[in-house]
Design an enzyme around this catalytic site. Structure first.
Site, mmCIF file in Angstrom:
data_model
loop_
_atom_site.group_PDB
_atom_site.id
_atom_site.type_symbol
_atom_site.label_atom_id
_atom_site.label_comp_id
_atom_site.label_asym_id
_atom_site.label_seq_id
_atom_site.Cartn_x
_atom_site.Cartn_y
_atom_site.Cartn_z
ATOM 1 N N ASP A 1 1.155 -5.314 13.032
ATOM 2 C CA ASP A 1 0.529 -5.638 11.749
ATOM 3 C C ASP A 1 0.452 -7.161 11.603
ATOM 4 O O ASP A 1 1.463 -7.823 11.396
ATOM 5 C CB ASP A 1 1.370 -5.030 10.615
ATOM 6 C CG ASP A 1 0.721 -5.223 9.260
ATOM 7 O OD1 ASP A 1 -0.248 -6.003 9.168
ATOM 8 O OD2 ASP A 1 1.171 -4.592 8.290
ATOM 9 N N LYS B 1 12.713 -1.698 -0.007
ATOM 10 C CA LYS B 1 11.324 -1.206 -0.010
ATOM 11 C C LYS B 1 11.360 0.269 -0.360
ATOM 12 O O LYS B 1 12.034 1.058 0.304
ATOM 13 C CB LYS B 1 10.713 -1.442 1.373
ATOM 14 C CG LYS B 1 9.273 -1.021 1.467
ATOM 15 C CD LYS B 1 8.506 -1.768 2.542
ATOM 16 C CE LYS B 1 8.736 -1.219 3.920
ATOM 17 N NZ LYS B 1 7.831 -1.817 4.915
ATOM 18 N N SER C 1 0.808 -1.213 0.000
ATOM 19 C CA SER C 1 0.000 0.000 0.000
ATOM 20 C C SER C 1 0.847 1.271 0.000
ATOM 21 O O SER C 1 0.495 2.266 -0.618
ATOM 22 C CB SER C 1 -0.910 0.002 1.223
ATOM 23 O OG SER C 1 -0.163 -0.304 2.380
ATOM 24 N N ILE C 2 1.976 1.225 0.683
ATOM 25 C CA ILE C 2 2.765 2.442 0.854
ATOM 26 C C ILE C 2 4.011 2.439 -0.030
ATOM 27 O O ILE C 2 4.537 3.472 -0.399
ATOM 28 C CB ILE C 2 3.127 2.605 2.347
ATOM 29 C CG1 ILE C 2 1.859 2.935 3.128
ATOM 30 C CG2 ILE C 2 4.172 3.674 2.577
ATOM 31 C CD1 ILE C 2 2.010 2.866 4.615
#
Ligand SMILES: Nc1ncnc2c1ncn2[C@@H]1O[C@H](COP(=O)(O)OP(=O)(O)OP(=O)(O)O)[C@@H](O)[C@H]1O
Length: 636
Positions: free
Chosen positions: A466, A336, A318-319
């Site tokens: 998470d 990332k 998502s990010i």
């Protein structure tokens, strides 16, 4: 006019929404020149409303071994000839091991663009039982829509086997998968607000169409999978919502993902089905946008620190999206890379999502949305700061360094920044696939996951919150769970943890007074609640405490915890007088994630023994010296 027909009030809400977008329009108008403004507006309006549909990711035909081999390496760019064909991985002793890589392509080969590795989705099984090359099934799909609706079967190595492959595989429900597209992330709050406006308009249009359809053909039957309640909740509208979230990415997508793990008592079924698409992954940044972020964050000489970089992402979250690379010493790493603009757009994204949720009446009363949104904003801002994530990961690496069975990958500071995080690449089976392993292994993994959860809360008072199954990678050879993604890690105050442990024990011992007292101290209830609410609250506590109630191992296969809780949840939503404490949002997400994982893998876990072990060693009361357990120095 039937009550389900398009309501003029909705138009009002849409106009409110558009006025918010107009505000966003005025803000940049004051600052930027007209040309940029027009360019942004045209780009956003066309791209985000789906008029342009991005570039479809290419798949190679796996039946051609040559094509498959090429596809798996085409996207890799090699920067250095110093270590021409070597990559490293850890062996059992954590030493670096050199392995050879064949058929290394020349740099020019990869410049053609990004090709999807065959391994990422080589074959799909279509409902008629035949197995198609992904390329072929792609041709059957329509532009810009959810492309495939197929049974995809993956074995524990992540390979896909179809019904025609002759392999025995467990029956899995049909999975709706969407081919990822290559599309620039809308970067400014203005262009993102325009995206929401486009979405709002297309949803309104869809609602009108559905209303007209209902007027002409009557209400849909329940088999049609359409909500008889509102013409807004049609399958097509749900799909529009999901596809827009995949295009927007960022906070909007994250909220969609959060909603997607709710159950039907909270979010209507068609919306949940569409959000499942959202959970599988976003669109992919084009190479040019990716390079812009890498150059800005790491400086233009970042390639000098690498042997190679694979432009084909291993994940589009998502990010940010995650890419494989090889460092100068041969270490394989995961990089990332954050989508540009998402960090600065959290506030406006969430306000726009809130507007959309209000407009659609999707959220039931009693959810205290404003409080949840405040917490979500804070969590998302933290998740967008990869420096914080790097610090949390190092801290966890230290905390777990002496604990057998867990491994936290190394963080590489010189290839990390606020928007790029480089860590050692690890491998393993994601927890949802562990269900295919033998019972003993599943019990072991279930025990490890619960032990970790208890340890994080009651020993470290620092938790990775998470519960995404993809964040736990089980390495069978080493009997180790590799832990990734520390973006959502947070500390819990000692006093909160003290009372929370007392409450968990009260739940486990079905001690009603204890549950009520601790719940009041923790802020879950005010003490002024009706008996109906108190009963529902205590019952929910007892159900959650059930695995800890008796010694000798709790069989998660035989439980219906989730359905019992969601039943009580409806009562609690109706009668609740206060929102839960801020700590509870992430904590309960994590705890329910740990339970759901154990249910998913069907583990038998000695939960009570694990809890009592923690309880007996716990020191209640203020303990300042113990407040900070580790400052973290686990970087390379
Ligand atoms: N060190 C690593 N080794 C192997 N794979 C990795 C590593 N880091 C990330 N990945 C892959 O990338 C995916 C996304 O990474 P991560 O969960 O850190 O991103 P995220 O932005 O927090 O994702 P989400 O928003 O979906 O939770 C992981 O599920 C995993 O498949």
């Amino acid at each position: 006019m039937p009550s389900s027909f398009f309501n003029p009030k909705d138009l009002n809400r849409l106009l409110n929404g558009l006025s918010l977008v107009a505000n966003e329009f005025i803000k940049p108008a004051a600052k930027s020149d007209l040309q940029t403004l027009i360019k942004n507006a045209v780009l956003s309006a066309t791209d985000l409303s789906g008029i342009t549909s991005g570039k479809l990711r290419q798949f190679s035909n796996p039946q051609s071994s040559h094509a498959a081999k090429r596809a798996s390496t085409d996207s890799v760019v090699y920067f250095s000839s110093s270590h021409p064909a070597e990559t490293t991985t850890r062996n059992d002793e954590n030493d670096v091991v050199l392995t050879s890589e064949e058929n290394r392509p020349r740099v020019e080969d990869s410049e053609a663009g990004v090709a999807t590795a065959a391994a990422s989705s080589p074959v799909v099984a279509v409902p008629d039982g035949s197995v198609l090359a992904a390329e072929e099934s792609e041709a059957r799909s329509s532009e810009g829509k959810v492309d495939v609706n197929v049974n995809v079967k993956e074995n524990e190595n992540g390979k896909v086997g179809g019904e025609g492959s002759g392999e025995m595989a467990p029956i899995t429900p049909p999975v709706t998968r969407r081919r990822p597209r290559e599309r620039r992330v809308p970067e400014t709050p203005f262009s993102r607000a325009l995206g929401f406006a486009g979405l709002g308009a297309s949803l309104a249009w869809g609602t009108l169409q559905e209303s007209a359809r209902r007027l002409a053909f009557g209400m849909p039957s329940s088999q049609d999978n359409q909500s008889p309640l509102s013409p807004f909740l049609s399958e097509r509208n749900a799909e529009r919502l999901a596809l827009a979230l995949c295009r927007m990415r960022g906070a909007a997508l994250k909220i969609g993902q959060m909603l997607s793990i709710q159950d039907e008592s909270l979010v209507p079924a068609p919306i949940l089905a569409a959000l499942e698409i959202v959970r599988q992954g976003a669109d992919v940044m084009p190479k040019s946008q990716l390079n812009e972020v890498l150059n800005a964050e790491l400086g233009p000489d970042w390639p000098s620190k690498l042997i190679s970089f694979d432009y084909e992402p291993i994940a589009a979250a998502s990010i940010g999206q995650v890419h494989k690379a090889v460092m100068k010493d041969g270490m394989q790493v995961a990089m990332k890379i954050q989508y540009p603009g998402v960090a600065n757009s959290i506030e406006s994204d969430i306000e726009n999502v809130k507007l959309l949720l209000n407009y659609t009446n999707l959220i039931p009363e009693g959810l205290y949305l404003d409080r949840a949104i405040k917490v979500a904003k804070e969590e998302l801002s933290r998740e967008c700061d990869y420096n914080l994530e790097a610090a949390s990961q190092k801290r966890f690496r230290d905390l777990l360094s002496g604990t057998e069975g867990f491994y936290v990958p190394i963080v590489f500071n010189d290839l990390s920044s606020k928007k790029v995080l480089t860590t050692e690449l690890v491998h393993g089976i994601t927890i949802d696939k562990v269900a295919l392993l033998d019972q003993e292994t599943r019990n072991y993994i279930g025990k490890m996951l619960l032990e970790l959860t208890l340890m994080e809360l009651f020993v470290f008072r620092f938790m990775q919150t998470d519960p995404n199954w993809g964040n736990f990678l089980y390495d069978e050879a080493k009997k180790t769970i590799n832990l990734i993604d520390f973006g959502a890690a947070r500390d819990y105050p000692k006093r909160f943890v003290d009372d929370y442990l007392r409450m968990v024990l009260a739940c486990a011992n079905t001690d009603r007074d204890g549950v009520i007292e601790m719940s009041q101290r923790l802020g879950f209830i005010t003490g002024m609640e009706s008996d109906v609410m108190l009963d529902a609250h205590v019952q929910a506590g007892f159900i959650v405490g059930l695995p800890f109630a008796r010694s000798g191992g709790f069989d998660f296969k035989s439980t219906n915890i989730t359905s019992s809780i969601s039943h009580l949840g409806a009562t609690m939503l109706k009668h609740r007088l206060t929102p839960p404490p801020d700590e509870a949002y992430s904590l309960h997400r994590k705890l329910s994630g740990a339970f759901l994982a154990c249910i998913k893998i069907g583990a038998v876990v000695p939960c009570r023994e694990l809890l009592l072990e923690v309880y007996n060693q716990y020191r209640f009361g203020d303990d300042e010296t113990n407040e900070i357990l580790s400052t973290g120095s686990g970087s390379a």
